[in-house]
Design a protein around this motif. Structure first.
Motif, PDB file in Angstrom:
ATOM      1  N   GLY A  67       0.815  -1.214   0.000  1.00 46.35           N
ATOM      2  CA  GLY A  67       0.000   0.000   0.000  1.00 46.35           C
ATOM      3  C   GLY A  67       0.846   1.260   0.000  1.00 46.35           C
ATOM      4  N   LEU A  68       1.987   1.220   0.693  1.00 49.74           N
ATOM      5  CA  LEU A  68       2.881   2.371   0.745  1.00 49.74           C
ATOM      6  C   LEU A  68       3.420   2.711  -0.642  1.00 49.74           C
ATOM      7  CD1 LEU A  68       4.616   4.435   2.351  1.00 49.74           C
ATOM      8  CD2 LEU A  68       6.345   2.657   2.488  1.00 49.74           C
ATOM      9  N   ALA A  69       3.864   1.700  -1.366  1.00 48.34           N
ATOM     10  CA  ALA A  69       4.424   1.924  -2.699  1.00 48.34           C
ATOM     11  C   ALA A  69       3.380   2.534  -3.629  1.00 48.34           C
ATOM     12  CB  ALA A  69       4.943   0.613  -3.275  1.00 48.34           C
ATOM     13  N   ARG A  70       2.166   2.024  -3.590  1.00 46.65           N
ATOM     14  CA  ARG A  70       1.102   2.543  -4.444  1.00 46.65           C
ATOM     15  C   ARG A  70       0.796   3.991  -4.096  1.00 46.65           C
ATOM     16  NH1 ARG A  70      -3.593   5.235  -4.860  1.00 46.65           N
ATOM     17  NH2 ARG A  70      -4.842   4.560  -6.609  1.00 46.65           N
ATOM     18  N   THR A  71       0.756   4.329  -2.811  1.00 41.37           N
ATOM     19  CA  THR A  71       0.456   5.685  -2.381  1.00 41.37           C
ATOM     20  C   THR A  71       1.569   6.656  -2.774  1.00 41.37           C
ATOM     21  OG1 THR A  71      -0.845   4.834  -0.539  1.00 41.37           O
ATOM     22  CG2 THR A  71      -0.124   7.119  -0.395  1.00 41.37           C
ATOM     23  N   LEU A  72       2.823   6.237  -2.626  1.00 41.87           N
ATOM     24  CA  LEU A  72       3.942   7.100  -3.011  1.00 41.87           C
ATOM     25  C   LEU A  72       3.914   7.408  -4.509  1.00 41.87           C
ATOM     26  CD1 LEU A  72       6.852   5.566  -0.902  1.00 41.87           C
ATOM     27  CD2 LEU A  72       5.640   7.706  -0.492  1.00 41.87           C
ATOM     28  N   ILE A  73       3.615   6.396  -5.321  1.00 45.27           N
ATOM     29  CA  ILE A  73       3.543   6.607  -6.768  1.00 45.27           C
ATOM     30  C   ILE A  73       2.366   7.517  -7.108  1.00 45.27           C
ATOM     31  CG2 ILE A  73       3.139   5.463  -8.979  1.00 45.27           C
ATOM     32  CD1 ILE A  73       4.660   3.036  -7.780  1.00 45.27           C
ATOM     33  N   ALA A  74       1.215   7.302  -6.468  1.00 43.32           N
ATOM     34  CA  ALA A  74       0.046   8.149  -6.719  1.00 43.32           C
ATOM     35  C   ALA A  74       0.332   9.600  -6.340  1.00 43.32           C
ATOM     36  CB  ALA A  74      -1.165   7.622  -5.955  1.00 43.32           C
ATOM     37  N   ASN A  75       1.067   9.817  -5.241  1.00 46.83           N
ATOM     38  CA  ASN A  75       1.421  11.179  -4.836  1.00 46.83           C
ATOM     39  C   ASN A  75       2.370  11.830  -5.839  1.00 46.83           C
ATOM     40  OD1 ASN A  75      -0.162  11.144  -2.556  1.00 46.83           O
ATOM     41  ND2 ASN A  75       1.507  10.587  -1.186  1.00 46.83           N
ATOM     42  N   MET A  76       3.281  11.052  -6.414  1.00 45.11           N
ATOM     43  CA  MET A  76       4.175  11.613  -7.427  1.00 45.11           C
ATOM     44  C   MET A  76       3.387  12.020  -8.667  1.00 45.11           C
ATOM     45  SD  MET A  76       7.796   9.570  -7.318  1.00 45.11           S
ATOM     46  CE  MET A  76       7.214   7.894  -7.400  1.00 45.11           C
ATOM     47  N   VAL A  77       2.459  11.171  -9.102  1.00 41.33           N
ATOM     48  CA  VAL A  77       1.643  11.477 -10.279  1.00 41.33           C
ATOM     49  C   VAL A  77       0.796  12.717 -10.025  1.00 41.33           C
ATOM     50  CG1 VAL A  77      -0.265  10.633 -11.713  1.00 41.33           C
ATOM     51  CG2 VAL A  77       1.627   9.111 -11.142  1.00 41.33           C
TER      52      VAL A  77
END
Length: 181
Positions: A67-77
């Motif tokens: 979940g952390l990895a998905r959230t970090l990528i979503a925040n970058m986008v």
């Protein structure tokens, strides 16, 4: 399975995402470019509906990284497409802020003005004397710089004076009572 982790990350028009073999994610958009290293315990893949983060194992550490990895990528986008903003409000007699070049100058009741130079990738604005806007494309940098500004005068519980986030509720305390005589 992680509810957040299994959602695909939608990639808006104008945003380009690259993932290399070491899980280094590079996101380019209209507002800038961000890079982030994602844990090797998860896999990041491009699909037709967006970016998908998957995991092979159900171990506790792997689940926490999913979940952390998905959230970090979503925040970058979101950062390179729309950007992030934190609004700070100054409350107190004589508390004010102004912008001089790339320096934020605040009067916070000290004998001297507090000056803070904007870090790289962060901009601050003062639409009026009691409002500070912190803007940038990296969510963690924006939040960290806003917290550093707030740390100069955290809101106190008796009169509510200090620097607070917009929408933050300050738990107020009752002052002394005049019951002695």
């Amino acid at each position: 399975m992680s509810r957040i982790g299994k959602k695909p990350v939608a990639i808006p028009a104008g945003v380009e995402v690259k993932v290399d073999d070491n899980n280094l994610v590079t996101v380019k958009g209209p507002k800038g470019e961000l890079q982030g290293q994602v844990s090797k315990l998860v896999k990041v893949e491009m699909k037709e509906d967006g970016l998908e983060v998957t995991r092979d194992s159900d171990e506790r550490t792997v689940r926490s990284q999913h979940g952390l990895a998905r959230t970090l990528i979503a925040n970058m986008v979101e950062g390179v497409s729309q950007g992030f903003e934190r609004k700070l409000l100054l409350e107190g007699v004589g508390y004010r802020a102004e912008k001089k070049g790339n320096t934020l100058v605040m009067q916070l009741g000290y004998s001297h003005p507090v000056e803070m130079v904007d870090p790289e990738g962060i901009t601050t604005e003062t639409p009026d004397a009691t409002t500070i806007l912190v803007k940038g494309i990296d969510k963690s940098l924006v939040g960290n710089y806003a917290a550093n500004i707030r740390a100069w005068r955290e809101p106190e519980p008796y009169k509510g004076k200090g620097i607070r986030y917009e929408g933050e509720q300050i738990r107020r305390k009752e002052g002394k009572t005049g019951a002695g005589a």
